[in-house]
Enzyme design. Structure first.
Site, PDB file in Angstrom:
ATOM      1  N   THR A 177     -56.335   4.362  18.945  1.00  0.00           N
ATOM      2  CA  THR A 177     -56.889   5.049  17.889  1.00  0.00           C
ATOM      3  C   THR A 177     -58.356   4.077  17.478  1.00  0.00           C
ATOM      4  O   THR A 177     -58.884   5.061  16.542  1.00  0.00           O
ATOM      5  CB  THR A 177     -55.882   5.041  16.745  1.00  0.00           C
ATOM      6  OG1 THR A 177     -55.379   3.640  16.447  1.00  0.00           O
ATOM      7  CG2 THR A 177     -54.735   5.857  16.963  1.00  0.00           C
ATOM      8  N   LYS A 215     -52.725  12.253  23.660  1.00  0.00           N
ATOM      9  CA  LYS A 215     -53.138  11.340  24.596  1.00  0.00           C
ATOM     10  C   LYS A 215     -52.221  11.218  25.728  1.00  0.00           C
ATOM     11  O   LYS A 215     -52.299  10.910  26.752  1.00  0.00           O
ATOM     12  CB  LYS A 215     -53.745  10.019  23.957  1.00  0.00           C
ATOM     13  CG  LYS A 215     -55.037  10.141  23.080  1.00  0.00           C
ATOM     14  CD  LYS A 215     -55.493   8.826  22.516  1.00  0.00           C
ATOM     15  CE  LYS A 215     -54.629   8.229  21.135  1.00  0.00           C
ATOM     16  NZ  LYS A 215     -55.032   9.038  20.060  1.00  0.00           N
ATOM     17  N   THR A 216     -50.898  10.861  25.108  1.00  0.00           N
ATOM     18  CA  THR A 216     -49.811  10.559  26.241  1.00  0.00           C
ATOM     19  C   THR A 216     -49.375  11.989  26.828  1.00  0.00           C
ATOM     20  O   THR A 216     -49.142  11.684  28.120  1.00  0.00           O
ATOM     21  CB  THR A 216     -48.560  10.347  25.276  1.00  0.00           C
ATOM     22  OG1 THR A 216     -48.946   9.409  24.159  1.00  0.00           O
ATOM     23  CG2 THR A 216     -47.571   9.787  26.122  1.00  0.00           C
ATOM     24  N   ASP A 244     -49.918   2.749  25.480  1.00  0.00           N
ATOM     25  CA  ASP A 244     -50.534   3.178  24.077  1.00  0.00           C
ATOM     26  C   ASP A 244     -50.745   2.055  23.047  1.00  0.00           C
ATOM     27  O   ASP A 244     -50.462   0.893  23.447  1.00  0.00           O
ATOM     28  CB  ASP A 244     -49.218   3.841  23.417  1.00  0.00           C
ATOM     29  CG  ASP A 244     -49.796   4.972  22.543  1.00  0.00           C
ATOM     30  OD1 ASP A 244     -50.829   5.335  22.344  1.00  0.00           O
ATOM     31  OD2 ASP A 244     -48.871   5.559  21.897  1.00  0.00           O
ATOM     32  N   ARG A 262     -49.797  17.623  17.313  1.00  0.00           N
ATOM     33  CA  ARG A 262     -48.311  17.082  16.820  1.00  0.00           C
ATOM     34  C   ARG A 262     -47.874  17.463  15.868  1.00  0.00           C
ATOM     35  O   ARG A 262     -46.506  17.616  15.229  1.00  0.00           O
ATOM     36  CB  ARG A 262     -48.429  15.404  16.997  1.00  0.00           C
ATOM     37  CG  ARG A 262     -47.245  14.777  16.688  1.00  0.00           C
ATOM     38  CD  ARG A 262     -47.087  13.374  16.535  1.00  0.00           C
ATOM     39  NE  ARG A 262     -47.542  12.443  17.636  1.00  0.00           N
ATOM     40  CZ  ARG A 262     -48.211  11.330  17.721  1.00  0.00           C
ATOM     41  NH1 ARG A 262     -48.581  10.807  16.866  1.00  0.00           N
ATOM     42  NH2 ARG A 262     -48.530  10.931  18.983  1.00  0.00           N
TER      43      ARG A 262
END
Ligand code: ADE
Length: 354
Positions: free
Chosen positions: A176, A82-83, A127, A235
């Site tokens: 999330t 997302k980032t 975030d 990740r």
């Protein structure tokens, strides 16, 4: 109250607000975008094809109409990019980006300070936006809709509210838990999109790309083996590459092969489906203590010694995706697939209903 006929005072207060009083102290900016392995363009960002196509059209349209991009909300499990995607959007749109998270915007001055510091067209990435407090949310509403904020000055009885314009910006929120966002906040995002888990072949491509940047020698089988053990999450894949590369250097010939990955993952207690000790422990507790469920999330959290949020955000999404657990109205249940994965026999015929 809007003070429009009190220009000098208004200007003074704005100036003060812009300098020290409202300076956010806990906001963190990510300055590592240029130097790490995160992709910076849509061409190098692998996967999330549907989302990328939507975004490309929106960016193109905003450029043609010469307007700022609509506010965007990304939701989905952690680690799916997302980032990274927010960084890609900033780069493709040619605007700067400020990155922060809701817990860093605890006091009104934090969010006001960051909003007032934004440049024309800038992207503000928040975030964990579902953790924004009510006051911060209310400051954000007019900022998102009409690009102004209301600032209160003075003390108790003499309190005055000023409407302060801010630069047009794009908010990108990430969460999330889309369901935990308040309705009014969710409604203010023009584009709401879920990030999906990655396929093994997408992950293998990501792994090979990252390995190239990090100067890690890896073959196709090694990349695929890491991919299948990475919980469908870039990740984790990027973290495992480094661990496997260490293993290849110390125990092998410097090349990350399937055999090297197998031994490295064994040492890390990660199994062929990418489950770690906590995942397996969670399934085992459900099976041994609660006959496979249904069991409530609170009970599970206590038994596992983890907080509910970690179970819901980190462990559960992948176990659900793998078909190892099911969510029912009475709680979580283990599926026959999980029994098989753990080398156990599902206890009764009822299980075959899954
Ligand atoms: N690294 C992390 N996420 C990625 C993605 N989606 N594509 C390429 N590299 C990545």
């Amino acid at each position: 109250m809007i003070i429009s006929d009190d220009e000098p005072k208004n200007k003074q207060a704005i100036k003060q607000a812009r300098t020290e009083n409202l300076r956010p102290e806990t906001v963190e900016y990510d300055t590592s975008f240029e130097t790490n392995i995160r992709p910076k363009t849509f061409d190098t960002y692998i996967g999330q094809e549907a989302l990328k196509n939507t975004l490309k059209i929106s960016i193109e349209a905003s450029k043609m109409r010469n307007v700022t991009l609509d506010h965007l909300l990304f939701y989905g499990p952690p680690g799916l990019g997302k980032t990274t995607l927010a960084g890609v959007i900033a780069n493709e749109t040619g605007v700067p980006i400020k990155i922060t998270s809701a817990p860093a915007l605890e006091r009104p001055r934090d969010i006001i300070g960051i909003l007032m510091s934004l440049k024309e067209g800038e992207i503000l990435f928040i975030d964990e936006i579902h953790r924004l407090n009510k006051i911060a949310e209310e400051i954000l509403y007019p900022a998102m809709e009409d690009f102004f904020i209301d600032i209160n000055t003075g003390k108790s009885q003499t309190v005055k509210s000023m409407r302060v314009p801010i630069k047009k910006f794009t908010l990108i929120g990430a969460t999330t838990k889309a369901g935990a966002l308040s309705g009014p906040l969710r409604d203010r995002f023009g584009i709401v999109h879920r990030l999906e888990f990655y396929t093994d072949s997408e992950l293998a491509k990501i792994i090979k790309r990252s390995a190239g940047i990090l100067n890690i020698n890896i073959d196709d089988e090694g990349a695929l083996k890491i991919a299948t053990s990475s919980r469908a999450t870039p990740r984790i894949a990027n973290r495992l590459i480094k661990r496997c590369a260490d293993w290849a250097i110390v125990k092998g010939e410097g090349v990350v092969t399937a055999d090297i990955v197998t031994s490295a993952l064994e040492a890390l207690n990660i199994d062929s489906s990418g489950l770690d000790n906590t995942d397996r422990h969670l399934l085992e507790i459900m099976i041994k203590n609660y006959s496979g469920g249904p069991v409530g999330i609170q009970t599970l959290a206590v038994a596992l010694g983890e907080d509910i949020r970690t179970i819901e955000d980190v462990y559960e999404p992948y176990l659900l995706q793998k078909g190892f657990i099911q969510r029912t109205s009475q709680g979580r249940k283990v599926t026959p697939l999980a029994y098989k994965h753990l080398g156990l026999i599902a206890p009764n015929a009822q299980m075959s209903l899954f």
